[in-house]
Design an enzyme around this catalytic site. Structure first.
Site, PDB file in Angstrom:
ATOM      1  N   PHE A   8     -22.087   1.318  -5.910  1.00  9.92           N
ATOM      2  CA  PHE A   8     -23.360   1.437  -6.797  1.00  9.92           C
ATOM      3  C   PHE A   8     -24.097  -0.212  -7.215  1.00  9.92           C
ATOM      4  O   PHE A   8     -23.402  -0.232  -7.738  1.00  9.92           O
ATOM      5  CB  PHE A   8     -24.590   2.733  -6.748  1.00  9.92           C
ATOM      6  CG  PHE A   8     -25.526   2.924  -7.093  1.00  9.92           C
ATOM      7  CD1 PHE A   8     -26.345   3.014  -6.668  1.00  9.92           C
ATOM      8  CD2 PHE A   8     -26.118   2.145  -8.351  1.00  9.92           C
ATOM      9  CE1 PHE A   8     -27.521   3.052  -5.924  1.00  9.92           C
ATOM     10  CE2 PHE A   8     -27.673   2.235  -8.341  1.00  9.92           C
ATOM     11  CZ  PHE A   8     -28.413   2.653  -7.339  1.00  9.92           C
ATOM     12  N   GLY A   9     -24.798  -0.703  -5.881  1.00 14.86           N
ATOM     13  CA  GLY A   9     -25.512  -1.899  -6.965  1.00 14.86           C
ATOM     14  C   GLY A   9     -26.636  -2.190  -7.191  1.00 14.86           C
ATOM     15  O   GLY A   9     -27.900  -0.677  -5.964  1.00 14.86           O
ATOM     16  N   TYR A  10     -27.454  -2.571  -7.906  1.00 15.78           N
ATOM     17  CA  TYR A  10     -28.518  -2.060  -8.425  1.00 15.78           C
ATOM     18  C   TYR A  10     -29.401  -3.050  -9.287  1.00 15.78           C
ATOM     19  O   TYR A  10     -30.472  -3.574  -9.444  1.00 15.78           O
ATOM     20  CB  TYR A  10     -28.869  -1.589  -9.883  1.00 15.78           C
ATOM     21  CG  TYR A  10     -27.805  -1.507 -10.636  1.00 15.78           C
ATOM     22  CD1 TYR A  10     -28.305  -2.178 -11.560  1.00 15.78           C
ATOM     23  CD2 TYR A  10     -26.851  -0.842 -10.601  1.00 15.78           C
ATOM     24  CE1 TYR A  10     -27.419  -2.062 -12.865  1.00 15.78           C
ATOM     25  CE2 TYR A  10     -25.897  -1.362 -11.668  1.00 15.78           C
ATOM     26  CZ  TYR A  10     -26.036  -1.760 -13.128  1.00 15.78           C
ATOM     27  OH  TYR A  10     -25.541  -1.910 -14.009  1.00 15.78           O
ATOM     28  N   GLY A  11     -28.151  -4.439  -9.474  1.00  9.70           N
ATOM     29  CA  GLY A  11     -29.263  -5.675 -10.053  1.00  9.70           C
ATOM     30  C   GLY A  11     -27.763  -6.877  -9.075  1.00  9.70           C
ATOM     31  O   GLY A  11     -28.307  -6.634  -7.777  1.00  9.70           O
ATOM     32  N   SER A  12     -26.689  -7.114  -9.628  1.00  8.34           N
ATOM     33  CA  SER A  12     -26.712  -8.744  -9.254  1.00  8.34           C
ATOM     34  C   SER A  12     -25.848  -8.333  -7.699  1.00  8.34           C
ATOM     35  O   SER A  12     -25.635  -9.270  -7.109  1.00  8.34           O
ATOM     36  CB  SER A  12     -25.880  -9.362  -9.882  1.00  8.34           C
ATOM     37  OG  SER A  12     -24.607  -9.345 -11.075  1.00  8.34           O
ATOM     38  N   GLU A  87     -17.807  -6.552 -15.232  1.00 12.28           N
ATOM     39  CA  GLU A  87     -18.363  -5.553 -15.404  1.00 12.28           C
ATOM     40  C   GLU A  87     -18.149  -5.329 -16.821  1.00 12.28           C
ATOM     41  O   GLU A  87     -18.867  -5.156 -17.698  1.00 12.28           O
ATOM     42  CB  GLU A  87     -18.694  -4.993 -14.957  1.00 12.28           C
ATOM     43  CG  GLU A  87     -19.431  -5.191 -13.063  1.00 12.28           C
ATOM     44  CD  GLU A  87     -20.260  -5.637 -12.919  1.00 12.28           C
ATOM     45  OE1 GLU A  87     -21.428  -5.364 -13.753  1.00 12.28           O
ATOM     46  OE2 GLU A  87     -21.055  -6.618 -12.504  1.00 12.28           O
TER      47      GLU A  87
END
Length: 180
Positions: A8-12, A87
């Site tokens: 799940f990606g929400y930023g970079s 991360e």
């Protein structure tokens, strides 16, 4: 590791996943919200002049719209290793597995998702105006902090899932830096 591996990606990760992606789908994660609540001392700031980066912060009733990224088959282990190196550089993020909901209502469980560790020294909460001041001036190993904000907001808008708080933050940072 079994296939498929969803992240799940929400930023970079929206604009710089760094791993082979076979498929992307807009998805929603319930119980979390996107927030500039992590002090960045490596990528978008330094220990002397920290920046801010996005993290998922738990909040009852909240949700975060983002992008589900399915890795190419055969790249699952390498993707996990890469994301852990990227991360978990300071342990401010926690690696979790979450359930997401795609736009068509289908659900996907066991999605690799990085969330903030609220007990970590890099966890912070600042009013939007303070966030703007920090982001307008910080630079780290991966570049200016405002570039991170601008890229994320632009990609969210391109996906049709703009974030009003990020848009407000973009306007404030541009005003502080003398841009329109």
């Amino acid at each position: 590791m079994t296939y498929p591996l969803w992240v799940f990606g929400y930023g970079s990760l929206l604009w710089n996943p760094g791993f082979p992606v076979a498929e992307t789908r807009i998805a929603r994660l319930h119980g979390w919200h996107r927030s500039f609540c992590m002090s960045s001392i490596h990528h978008r700031g330094t220990e002397e002049d920290p920046g801010l980066v996005l993290a998922l912060d738990a909040l009852e009733g909240a949700f975060c719209d983002g992008l589900a990224l399915r890795t190419e088959q055969g790249h699952e282990e390498a993707t996990i290793a890469y994301l852990r190196e990227r991360e978990l550089i300071s342990s401010a993020y926690v690696e979790t597995r979450q359930e997401i909901e795609f736009r068509d209502g289908a659900r996907q469980a066991d999605v690799l998702t990085y969330v903030i560790n609220r007990d970590h020294v890099q966890y912070c909460q600042h009013p939007l105006a303070v966030q703007a001041q920090i982001i307008a001036g910080a630079t780290g190993g991966r570049g200016p902090n405002d570039e991170y904000l601008f890229n994320t907001a632009e990609h969210l808008a391109d996906l049709g899932i703009g974030d009003a708080e990020l848009d407000d933050l973009v306007a404030q940072v541009r005003a502080l830096n003398g841009a329109t």
